[in-house]
Design an enzyme around this catalytic site. Structure first.
Site, mmCIF file in Angstrom:
data_model
loop_
_atom_site.group_PDB
_atom_site.id
_atom_site.type_symbol
_atom_site.label_atom_id
_atom_site.label_comp_id
_atom_site.label_asym_id
_atom_site.label_seq_id
_atom_site.Cartn_x
_atom_site.Cartn_y
_atom_site.Cartn_z
ATOM 1 N N VAL A 1 1.005 -1.261 0.036
ATOM 2 C CA VAL A 1 0.098 0.050 -0.040
ATOM 3 C C VAL A 1 0.914 1.406 0.025
ATOM 4 O O VAL A 1 0.755 2.279 -0.770
ATOM 5 C CB VAL A 1 -0.673 -0.043 1.186
ATOM 6 C CG1 VAL A 1 -1.664 1.421 1.479
ATOM 7 C CG2 VAL A 1 -2.123 -1.178 0.828
ATOM 8 N N LYS B 1 14.875 -3.275 2.348
ATOM 9 C CA LYS B 1 13.963 -2.984 1.541
ATOM 10 C C LYS B 1 14.307 -1.547 0.911
ATOM 11 O O LYS B 1 14.099 -1.451 -0.324
ATOM 12 C CB LYS B 1 12.663 -2.784 2.129
ATOM 13 C CG LYS B 1 11.204 -2.742 1.099
ATOM 14 C CD LYS B 1 9.912 -2.680 1.780
ATOM 15 C CE LYS B 1 9.389 -3.985 2.206
ATOM 16 N NZ LYS B 1 7.973 -3.789 2.404
ATOM 17 N N LEU C 1 -7.562 -0.170 -2.802
ATOM 18 C CA LEU C 1 -6.666 -0.821 -4.034
ATOM 19 C C LEU C 1 -6.526 -2.523 -4.189
ATOM 20 O O LEU C 1 -6.836 -3.077 -3.056
ATOM 21 C CB LEU C 1 -5.227 -0.514 -4.237
ATOM 22 C CG LEU C 1 -4.413 -0.974 -3.008
ATOM 23 C CD1 LEU C 1 -3.785 -2.106 -3.169
ATOM 24 C CD2 LEU C 1 -2.972 0.130 -3.254
ATOM 25 N N PHE D 1 -17.172 -11.223 -8.200
ATOM 26 C CA PHE D 1 -17.209 -12.014 -6.915
ATOM 27 C C PHE D 1 -18.126 -13.140 -6.681
ATOM 28 O O PHE D 1 -18.599 -13.329 -5.784
ATOM 29 C CB PHE D 1 -17.123 -11.217 -5.751
ATOM 30 C CG PHE D 1 -15.740 -10.398 -5.486
ATOM 31 C CD1 PHE D 1 -14.867 -10.947 -4.651
ATOM 32 C CD2 PHE D 1 -15.365 -9.206 -6.438
ATOM 33 C CE1 PHE D 1 -13.537 -10.371 -4.267
ATOM 34 C CE2 PHE D 1 -14.240 -8.327 -6.186
ATOM 35 C CZ PHE D 1 -13.417 -9.053 -5.150
ATOM 36 N N GLY E 1 -14.450 -21.566 -6.100
ATOM 37 C CA GLY E 1 -13.003 -21.882 -5.932
ATOM 38 C C GLY E 1 -12.409 -22.416 -4.867
ATOM 39 O O GLY E 1 -13.309 -23.239 -4.090
ATOM 40 N N CYS F 1 -5.823 -9.432 3.289
ATOM 41 C CA CYS F 1 -6.791 -8.660 3.745
ATOM 42 C C CYS F 1 -8.127 -9.175 4.023
ATOM 43 O O CYS F 1 -8.525 -9.224 5.316
ATOM 44 C CB CYS F 1 -7.176 -7.381 2.723
ATOM 45 S SG CYS F 1 -5.735 -6.319 2.605
ATOM 46 N N LYS G 1 -3.798 -14.852 -5.401
ATOM 47 C CA LYS G 1 -4.398 -14.642 -6.811
ATOM 48 C C LYS G 1 -3.672 -14.447 -7.824
ATOM 49 O O LYS G 1 -2.386 -13.824 -7.582
ATOM 50 C CB LYS G 1 -5.501 -13.463 -6.500
ATOM 51 C CG LYS G 1 -5.040 -11.899 -6.298
ATOM 52 C CD LYS G 1 -5.970 -11.062 -6.429
ATOM 53 C CE LYS G 1 -5.557 -9.637 -6.154
ATOM 54 N NZ LYS G 1 -6.476 -8.692 -6.108
HETATM 55 P P1 NAD Z 1 2.812 -4.807 4.091
HETATM 56 O O1 NAD Z 1 3.515 -5.553 5.183
HETATM 57 O O2 NAD Z 1 3.198 -5.149 2.664
HETATM 58 O O3 NAD Z 1 4.008 -3.303 4.318
HETATM 59 C C1 NAD Z 1 3.950 -2.836 5.474
HETATM 60 C C2 NAD Z 1 5.284 -2.134 5.752
HETATM 61 O O4 NAD Z 1 5.406 -1.202 6.846
HETATM 62 C C3 NAD Z 1 6.386 -2.997 5.740
HETATM 63 O O5 NAD Z 1 7.349 -2.783 4.774
HETATM 64 C C4 NAD Z 1 7.038 -2.833 7.299
HETATM 65 O O6 NAD Z 1 8.332 -2.831 7.375
HETATM 66 C C5 NAD Z 1 6.726 -1.321 7.529
HETATM 67 N N1 NAD Z 1 6.771 -0.727 8.990
HETATM 68 C C6 NAD Z 1 6.246 -1.464 10.067
HETATM 69 N N2 NAD Z 1 6.345 -0.507 11.055
HETATM 70 C C7 NAD Z 1 6.844 0.560 10.382
HETATM 71 C C8 NAD Z 1 7.171 1.669 11.140
HETATM 72 N N3 NAD Z 1 7.075 2.002 12.473
HETATM 73 N N4 NAD Z 1 7.968 2.853 10.489
HETATM 74 C C9 NAD Z 1 8.161 2.448 9.086
HETATM 75 N N5 NAD Z 1 7.886 1.347 8.509
HETATM 76 C C10 NAD Z 1 7.121 0.402 8.986
HETATM 77 O O7 NAD Z 1 1.582 -4.348 4.197
HETATM 78 P P2 NAD Z 1 0.390 -3.893 3.291
HETATM 79 O O8 NAD Z 1 -0.176 -4.962 2.529
HETATM 80 O O9 NAD Z 1 1.010 -2.841 2.408
HETATM 81 O O10 NAD Z 1 -0.623 -3.353 4.065
HETATM 82 C C11 NAD Z 1 -0.485 -2.242 4.823
HETATM 83 C C12 NAD Z 1 -1.832 -1.818 5.560
HETATM 84 O O11 NAD Z 1 -2.706 -1.603 4.444
HETATM 85 C C13 NAD Z 1 -2.653 -3.012 6.519
HETATM 86 O O12 NAD Z 1 -3.219 -2.555 7.042
HETATM 87 C C14 NAD Z 1 -3.352 -3.545 5.349
HETATM 88 O O13 NAD Z 1 -4.593 -4.102 5.942
HETATM 89 C C15 NAD Z 1 -3.817 -2.360 4.364
HETATM 90 N N6 NAD Z 1 -4.450 -2.590 3.011
HETATM 91 C C16 NAD Z 1 -3.668 -3.500 2.176
HETATM 92 C C17 NAD Z 1 -4.024 -3.712 1.144
HETATM 93 C C18 NAD Z 1 -3.373 -4.949 0.155
HETATM 94 O O14 NAD Z 1 -3.867 -5.407 -0.757
HETATM 95 N N7 NAD Z 1 -2.003 -5.252 0.415
HETATM 96 C C19 NAD Z 1 -5.068 -3.035 0.586
HETATM 97 C C20 NAD Z 1 -5.960 -2.292 1.249
HETATM 98 C C21 NAD Z 1 -5.442 -1.957 2.607
#
Ligand code: NAD
Length: 436
Positions: A11, A35, A151, A250, A254, A261, A321
């Protein structure tokens, strides 16, 4: 506008990159030094179509940079997004520790008025806590807004650039005006920029995900009933989805939903309900049906193998997916575990998720990773399609069948035409169709 994004995962990286592509000046931060170093070398930490090109362009034009040091980035920023993970705690509730830790650090580093936008999916009421924490750690005016992200992995850039809607939960007029200025370029397509109170905004994210998860579990349950009663879920889907009130999306049967999420958000909302003394019967059923559905195909394969010891199963698709390398909570992992626990060896292939799969499956001696779908099928007593990547649709199935020990195909995504597969010499099994 000068912006900081805390958390450079799926995100955060998409958010920061797309905002920079609209002309903003963005710094993406992460505590994961590897990273950030990789991004600095131009290497992408995730597979997301179209993202690498956008990152490259905006880094080149000096609108996008990556860092681990918070202070320099936050100083002078108008908005700081929090996009860190909110993984499930042991009781299913969302773990907000990373969000609150990020809020503390951001507030401490602010050098003037700042809007903190919480993009992570957080339990209802979290923004109030973030605000309390931020105010405790900064003498400046800190406004906190809820800005959930909708997203879809695999289409993340397109979704961010042309969203169906943007939801922002606000507490003050000045924060609303900052967020309106930031997002107006993204809603030129006429789609709504919806302002509401923060709790409703936080709830909107959970409600959206659990509705989608509910549709998947419901169609999977209907598919199971179809199988027993000799109906075909493909026809039922078309018949039902043509109803405008229902729609087609949806509604694919499957092997259950996965990803980072849906599973955690269904559990988190259920946990919020329990905490507020509210029944969550539907949410609990959605989760239960999904748990069961993830086992349906694996159990069928085991029944077919008889004694699974010494047997070999080819598996196509590991990501949760297509079009992503994300394997978090992927149904394929549940299937692999069930098959290898029963004694089978699984030889798996995925077009993009091999690196993540290698790390996640390294402990399992009964897993082999193949470098092509053909290699995965070679010598197999059964073949499972777990993720419907386009590349699996038009392979040389004569070659696949000829290389297998026993040509039986378990189609977990109803991708193939049963008659065609049978004509090619496969014993074919799928979800929610007669004789499956
Ligand atoms: P992710 O695990 O891919 O990324 C999270 C990042 O945050 C990691 O790189 C981690 O190292 C970093 N991090 C953690 N603590 C930190 C800090 N204190 N300072 C700086 N960086 C830090 O997670 P994601 O999939 O991007 O999801 C993030 C949030 O967005 C979650 O709450 C998730 O539910 C939500 N979300 C995700 C999606 C998706 O499709 N992945 C879609 C919508 C919402």
């Amino acid at each position: 506008m000068r912006i900081t994004v805390i958390g450079t995962g799926y995100v955060g990286l998409v958010t920061g990159t797309c905002l920079s592509d609209m002309g903003n000046d963005v710094t993406c931060l992460d505590i994961d030094e590897n990273k950030i170093a990789a991004l600095g070398r131009g290497e992408m930490p995730i597979y997301e179509p179209g993202l690498a090109e956008l990152v490259q362009r905006n880094v080149r034009d000096q609108r996008l940079r990556f860092a681990t040091e918070l202070a320099g980035a936050v100083a002078g920023s108008e908005v700081a997004f929090i996009a860190v993970g909110t993984p499930p705690d042991e009781d299913g509730s969302a773990d907000r520790r990373h969000v609150l830790a990020a809020a503390r650090s951001v507030a401490g580093a602010a050098t003037g008025p700042l809007v903190i936008a919480v993009k992570s999916t957080v339990p209802v009421g979290t923004c109030d806590e973030v605000e309390a924490v931020a105010r405790e750690h900064s003498p400046h005016t800190i406004d906190v807004v809820s800005n959930p992200e909708f997203l879809k992995e695999g289409k993340a850039v397109e979704d961010f650039m042309r969203p169906d809607r943007i939801v922002v939960g606000v507490h003050s007029e000045s924060a609303e005006s900052v967020m309106r200025r930031l997002y107006e370029p993204f809603v030129r397509n006429g789609h709504p920029l919806l302002f509401m109170d923060r709790r409703s905004s936080e709830m909107t994210k959970y409600a959206a995900n659990v509705m989608l998860a509910t549709r998947i579990s419901l169609v999977n349950e209907i598919a199971q009933i179809c199988e027993r009663l000799g109906a075909d879920i493909r026809h039922v889907r078309r018949g039902v989805g043509s109803d405008k009130r229902i729609g087609m999306s949806f509604l694919y049967a499957g092997i259950g939903y996965g990803g980072s999420c849906f599973p955690k958000d269904v559990k988190a909302l259920s946990s919020m309900a329990v905490e507020s003394d509210c029944p969550a019967d539907i949410l609990d059923a959605v989760e239960k049906v999904n748990r069961h559905q993830k086992m349906v195909l694996a159990n069928r394969v085991i029944a077919h193998l008889g004694d699974a010891h010494g047997k070999r199963v080819g598996l196509w698709g590991i990501a949760f997916k297509p079009m992503t390398d994300d394997i978090r909570e992927a149904p394929a992992l549940t299937i692999i575990k069930r098959l290898t626990d029963a004694g089978a060896t699984v030889c798996a292939y995925d077009p993009e998720a091999m690196e993540n799969a290698r790390a996640a499956l390294a402990h399992n001696r009964r897993v082999e990773l193949a470098d092509s779908p053909y290699v995965a099928a070679e010598g197999a007593d059964a073949l499972v399609l777990a993720t419907e990547w386009g590349v699996f649709r038009s392979l040389d199935f004569e070659r696949v069948r000829a290389s297998m020990k026993r040509p039986i195909l378990f189609d977990g995504r109803n991708q193939y035409d049963p008659e065609q597969m049978r004509a090619l010499g496969f014993t074919y099994s799928c979800i929610g169709r007669p004789n499956a």
